[in-house]
Design a protein around this motif. Structure first.
Motif, PDB file in Angstrom:
ATOM      1  N   TRP A 161       0.832  -1.198   0.000  1.00  0.00           N
ATOM      2  CA  TRP A 161       0.000   0.000   0.000  1.00  0.00           C
ATOM      3  C   TRP A 161       0.871   1.253   0.000  1.00  0.00           C
ATOM      4  O   TRP A 161       2.093   1.199  -0.036  1.00  0.00           O
ATOM      5  CB  TRP A 161      -0.944   0.009   1.200  1.00  0.00           C
ATOM      6  CG  TRP A 161      -2.088  -0.924   1.051  1.00  0.00           C
ATOM      7  CD1 TRP A 161      -2.270  -2.106   1.697  1.00  0.00           C
ATOM      8  CD2 TRP A 161      -3.210  -0.787   0.184  1.00  0.00           C
ATOM      9  NE1 TRP A 161      -3.430  -2.709   1.291  1.00  0.00           N
ATOM     10  CE2 TRP A 161      -4.028  -1.917   0.368  1.00  0.00           C
ATOM     11  CE3 TRP A 161      -3.596   0.195  -0.746  1.00  0.00           C
ATOM     12  CZ2 TRP A 161      -5.222  -2.095  -0.330  1.00  0.00           C
ATOM     13  CZ3 TRP A 161      -4.788   0.018  -1.435  1.00  0.00           C
ATOM     14  CH2 TRP A 161      -5.580  -1.109  -1.232  1.00  0.00           C
ATOM     15  N   ALA A 162       0.230   2.402   0.116  1.00  0.00           N
ATOM     16  CA  ALA A 162       0.912   3.687  -0.072  1.00  0.00           C
ATOM     17  C   ALA A 162       1.939   4.015   1.006  1.00  0.00           C
ATOM     18  O   ALA A 162       2.707   4.952   0.850  1.00  0.00           O
ATOM     19  CB  ALA A 162      -0.121   4.813  -0.158  1.00  0.00           C
ATOM     20  N   TYR A 163       1.941   3.264   2.114  1.00  0.00           N
ATOM     21  CA  TYR A 163       2.934   3.574   3.140  1.00  0.00           C
ATOM     22  C   TYR A 163       4.340   3.166   2.705  1.00  0.00           C
ATOM     23  O   TYR A 163       5.331   3.489   3.352  1.00  0.00           O
ATOM     24  CB  TYR A 163       2.583   2.901   4.464  1.00  0.00           C
ATOM     25  CG  TYR A 163       2.370   1.411   4.388  1.00  0.00           C
ATOM     26  CD1 TYR A 163       3.444   0.527   4.251  1.00  0.00           C
ATOM     27  CD2 TYR A 163       1.087   0.875   4.462  1.00  0.00           C
ATOM     28  CE1 TYR A 163       3.243  -0.831   4.168  1.00  0.00           C
ATOM     29  CE2 TYR A 163       0.880  -0.495   4.380  1.00  0.00           C
ATOM     30  CZ  TYR A 163       1.957  -1.340   4.244  1.00  0.00           C
ATOM     31  OH  TYR A 163       1.748  -2.686   4.164  1.00  0.00           O
ATOM     32  N   ALA A 164       4.434   2.422   1.599  1.00  0.00           N
ATOM     33  CA  ALA A 164       5.750   2.073   1.065  1.00  0.00           C
ATOM     34  C   ALA A 164       6.405   3.319   0.468  1.00  0.00           C
ATOM     35  O   ALA A 164       5.758   4.341   0.259  1.00  0.00           O
ATOM     36  CB  ALA A 164       5.601   0.988  -0.008  1.00  0.00           C
ATOM     37  N   ARG A 165       7.703   3.227   0.184  1.00  0.00           N
ATOM     38  CA  ARG A 165       8.429   4.362  -0.374  1.00  0.00           C
ATOM     39  C   ARG A 165       7.816   4.781  -1.708  1.00  0.00           C
ATOM     40  O   ARG A 165       7.630   3.952  -2.600  1.00  0.00           O
ATOM     41  CB  ARG A 165       9.892   3.970  -0.587  1.00  0.00           C
ATOM     42  CG  ARG A 165      10.733   5.047  -1.273  1.00  0.00           C
ATOM     43  CD  ARG A 165      12.176   4.620  -1.360  1.00  0.00           C
ATOM     44  NE  ARG A 165      12.399   3.533  -2.296  1.00  0.00           N
ATOM     45  CZ  ARG A 165      12.567   3.710  -3.611  1.00  0.00           C
ATOM     46  NH1 ARG A 165      12.500   4.917  -4.133  1.00  0.00           N
ATOM     47  NH2 ARG A 165      12.805   2.663  -4.394  1.00  0.00           N
ATOM     48  N   PRO A 166       7.499   6.076  -1.872  1.00  0.00           N
ATOM     49  CA  PRO A 166       6.948   6.537  -3.157  1.00  0.00           C
ATOM     50  C   PRO A 166       7.927   6.268  -4.288  1.00  0.00           C
ATOM     51  O   PRO A 166       9.128   6.504  -4.158  1.00  0.00           O
ATOM     52  CB  PRO A 166       6.753   8.048  -2.935  1.00  0.00           C
ATOM     53  CG  PRO A 166       6.676   8.209  -1.454  1.00  0.00           C
ATOM     54  CD  PRO A 166       7.575   7.157  -0.875  1.00  0.00           C
ATOM     55  N   ARG A 167       7.413   5.777  -5.382  1.00  0.00           N
ATOM     56  CA  ARG A 167       8.247   5.431  -6.525  1.00  0.00           C
ATOM     57  C   ARG A 167       7.792   6.193  -7.776  1.00  0.00           C
ATOM     58  O   ARG A 167       6.646   6.637  -7.854  1.00  0.00           O
ATOM     59  CB  ARG A 167       8.203   3.919  -6.785  1.00  0.00           C
ATOM     60  CG  ARG A 167       8.778   3.092  -5.628  1.00  0.00           C
ATOM     61  CD  ARG A 167       8.689   1.602  -5.918  1.00  0.00           C
ATOM     62  NE  ARG A 167       9.183   0.795  -4.818  1.00  0.00           N
ATOM     63  CZ  ARG A 167      10.452   0.468  -4.626  1.00  0.00           C
ATOM     64  NH1 ARG A 167      11.377   0.891  -5.477  1.00  0.00           N
ATOM     65  NH2 ARG A 167      10.808  -0.281  -3.604  1.00  0.00           N
ATOM     66  N   ARG A 168       8.701   6.286  -8.734  1.00  0.00           N
ATOM     67  CA  ARG A 168       8.429   7.006  -9.970  1.00  0.00           C
ATOM     68  C   ARG A 168       8.649   6.056 -11.146  1.00  0.00           C
ATOM     69  O   ARG A 168       9.733   5.491 -11.300  1.00  0.00           O
ATOM     70  CB  ARG A 168       9.349   8.219 -10.085  1.00  0.00           C
ATOM     71  CG  ARG A 168       9.092   9.117 -11.276  1.00  0.00           C
ATOM     72  CD  ARG A 168       9.930  10.389 -11.127  1.00  0.00           C
ATOM     73  NE  ARG A 168       9.708  11.335 -12.207  1.00  0.00           N
ATOM     74  CZ  ARG A 168      10.474  11.436 -13.277  1.00  0.00           C
ATOM     75  NH1 ARG A 168      11.521  10.620 -13.410  1.00  0.00           N
ATOM     76  NH2 ARG A 168      10.215  12.332 -14.212  1.00  0.00           N
ATOM     77  N   PHE A 169       7.614   5.895 -11.944  1.00  0.00           N
ATOM     78  CA  PHE A 169       7.655   4.939 -13.046  1.00  0.00           C
ATOM     79  C   PHE A 169       7.528   5.657 -14.390  1.00  0.00           C
ATOM     80  O   PHE A 169       6.989   6.759 -14.474  1.00  0.00           O
ATOM     81  CB  PHE A 169       6.513   3.926 -12.901  1.00  0.00           C
ATOM     82  CG  PHE A 169       6.610   3.093 -11.655  1.00  0.00           C
ATOM     83  CD1 PHE A 169       7.419   1.976 -11.612  1.00  0.00           C
ATOM     84  CD2 PHE A 169       5.896   3.440 -10.514  1.00  0.00           C
ATOM     85  CE1 PHE A 169       7.521   1.206 -10.463  1.00  0.00           C
ATOM     86  CE2 PHE A 169       5.979   2.685  -9.360  1.00  0.00           C
ATOM     87  CZ  PHE A 169       6.796   1.559  -9.334  1.00  0.00           C
ATOM     88  N   ALA A 170       8.027   4.999 -15.432  1.00  0.00           N
ATOM     89  CA  ALA A 170       7.945   5.531 -16.786  1.00  0.00           C
ATOM     90  C   ALA A 170       7.025   4.653 -17.625  1.00  0.00           C
ATOM     91  O   ALA A 170       6.875   3.457 -17.373  1.00  0.00           O
ATOM     92  CB  ALA A 170       9.328   5.591 -17.426  1.00  0.00           C
ATOM     93  N   MET A 171       6.420   5.266 -18.634  1.00  0.00           N
ATOM     94  CA  MET A 171       5.541   4.534 -19.547  1.00  0.00           C
ATOM     95  C   MET A 171       5.825   5.003 -20.965  1.00  0.00           C
ATOM     96  O   MET A 171       5.672   6.191 -21.277  1.00  0.00           O
ATOM     97  CB  MET A 171       4.074   4.776 -19.189  1.00  0.00           C
ATOM     98  CG  MET A 171       3.086   3.973 -19.999  1.00  0.00           C
ATOM     99  SD  MET A 171       1.429   4.152 -19.289  1.00  0.00           S
ATOM    100  CE  MET A 171       0.514   3.001 -20.317  1.00  0.00           C
ATOM    101  N   LEU A 172       6.275   4.099 -21.819  1.00  0.00           N
ATOM    102  CA  LEU A 172       6.576   4.452 -23.201  1.00  0.00           C
ATOM    103  C   LEU A 172       5.333   4.323 -24.067  1.00  0.00           C
ATOM    104  O   LEU A 172       4.625   3.308 -24.005  1.00  0.00           O
ATOM    105  CB  LEU A 172       7.684   3.551 -23.762  1.00  0.00           C
ATOM    106  CG  LEU A 172       9.082   4.180 -23.734  1.00  0.00           C
ATOM    107  CD1 LEU A 172       9.540   4.362 -22.301  1.00  0.00           C
ATOM    108  CD2 LEU A 172      10.065   3.344 -24.517  1.00  0.00           C
ATOM    109  N   ILE A 173       5.071   5.350 -24.855  1.00  0.00           N
ATOM    110  CA  ILE A 173       3.861   5.406 -25.668  1.00  0.00           C
ATOM    111  C   ILE A 173       4.245   5.748 -27.104  1.00  0.00           C
ATOM    112  O   ILE A 173       5.047   6.652 -27.346  1.00  0.00           O
ATOM    113  CB  ILE A 173       2.883   6.464 -25.127  1.00  0.00           C
ATOM    114  CG1 ILE A 173       2.441   6.109 -23.701  1.00  0.00           C
ATOM    115  CG2 ILE A 173       1.663   6.593 -26.032  1.00  0.00           C
ATOM    116  CD1 ILE A 173       1.602   7.166 -23.046  1.00  0.00           C
TER     117      ILE A 173
END
Length: 347
Positions: free
Chosen positions: A66-78
């Motif tokens: 859930w959201a209490y985990a470390r915030p992460r940043r993801f990429a999405m190729l389009i």
């Protein structure tokens, strides 16, 4: 936005002018209301951050943090900026935001070529600093192969290549074609025209294979030969339309399956040119990603594109939290919207 501990069933019920009983039934998936009401309740609960106990237990059972985990940043190729890609993006971003993470889309330039140029583009966009990568449908095969080799957690929103070690999720187009054929057969149609390319994308190939398999299963073996259908590329629209009009004008077909989004409109145009009425003279099943504003009552299987994006987000977080779990391929099967473009040929 209200904090989760402040939100109750009564909060949602008051907000939507519904009873607690209706809200509870909607969130538990119980019958007794329209799908519009059910979606209204579900969407509002998500906006307010409300989750049922079963939802929380389900996430825990799938080992999704859930959201209490470390915030992460993801990429999405389009590839390209279409409504189709925005639906995928919307689903991934919605679910990641709910779980405390962020997503940034990277639209791949149409001029980008294989080799050093592609690697330089990845470096310029700092792709290697993201926590994971979402690969959308319609990415060229060479690019997909290169991206699958990157040392990053990945989720593919597509049918995976053979031997690919990657989690993937897809709206099940094979099932959608089988459902479409079943519906037309049930309504008495035996002479069905398949319209759309059968190359080069995996999804196109699988659609055609599903059509041929459904034809054989239903005892319509004569439909399995691609030469009897409109399966060429539509790059030259005039040539493609001419081929389609010849098929329709032959009088041999009572129904058409247009197996990729937006092509059903062109089938309707061809029918109009030939003075064929839909559905009185020609039944039509489209395969749209969402309701077509020009054809809102088109009969069609429901393709769960946005929902696939949501599931992709969950698969990504599950993979990061549990890197040794086996890879999964998830297929989302939607229902069939009856609409009003299929004529019944038998009582």
């Amino acid at each position: 936005m209200a904090r989760k501990k402040q939100v109750t069933l009564q909060t949602i019920a008051d907000d939507l002018s519904l009873t607690i009983h209706t809200v509870s039934k909607a969130l538990r998936g119980l019958p007794g209301m329209s799908e519009t009401t059910r979606k209204l309740v579900a969407d509002r609960a998500r906006e307010l951050g409300y989750r049922t106990k079963d939802q929380e237990e389900g996430m825990s059972a799938e080992r999704i943090p859930w959201a209490y985990a470390r915030p992460r940043r993801f990429a999405m190729l389009i590839i390209g900026d279409t409504r189709f890609h925005r639906l995928q993006l919307e689903g991934v971003r919605l679910r990641l935001n709910e779980l405390g993470h962020s997503l940034f889309p990277l639209v791949v330039p149409s001029t980008l070529r294989e080799g050093p140029e592609f690697g330089e583009w990845l470096n310029q966009n700092e792709l290697f600093f993201s926590d994971g990568l979402f690969l959308t449908a319609a990415i060229p095969e060479w690019m997909e192969n290169a991206l699958l080799k990157l040392p990053l957690p990945k989720v593919l929103l597509n049918y995976p290549p053979e031997l690919a070690e990657v989690d993937s999720v897809i709206w099940d187009v094979e099932y959608a074609v089988h459902r479409s054929m079943e519906e037309l057969y049930r309504q008495g149609h035996r002479r069905i025209l398949y319209v759309v390319d059968i190359e080069p994308l995996r999804g196109f190939q699988l659609r055609w294979k599903a059509f041929a398999a459904a034809a054989q299963r239903l005892g319509l073996d004569g439909l399995s030969d691609p030469s009897g259908h409109v399966t060429g590329q539509a790059a030259d629209r005039a040539v493609w339309m001419n081929t389609l009009c010849r098929k329709l004008d032959s009088g041999h077909y009572t129904a058409v399956i247009s197996a990729v989004p937006s092509m059903a409109e062109w089938v309707a145009v061809a029918a109009s040119l030939l003075k064929l009425n839909i559905p009185d003279d020609l039944s039509l099943v489209g395969m749209e990603n969402e309701e077509n504003p020009f054809f809102p009552e088109m009969s069609r299987p429901l393709l769960l594109v946005r929902e696939a994006g949501e599931r992709a987000a969950e698969l990504m977080l599950r993979r990061i939290a549990n890197p040794l779990l086996p890879y999964e391929h998830v297929r989302l099967r939607g229902s069939f919207y009856t609409g009003n473009t299929i004529r019944t040929l038998i009582p």
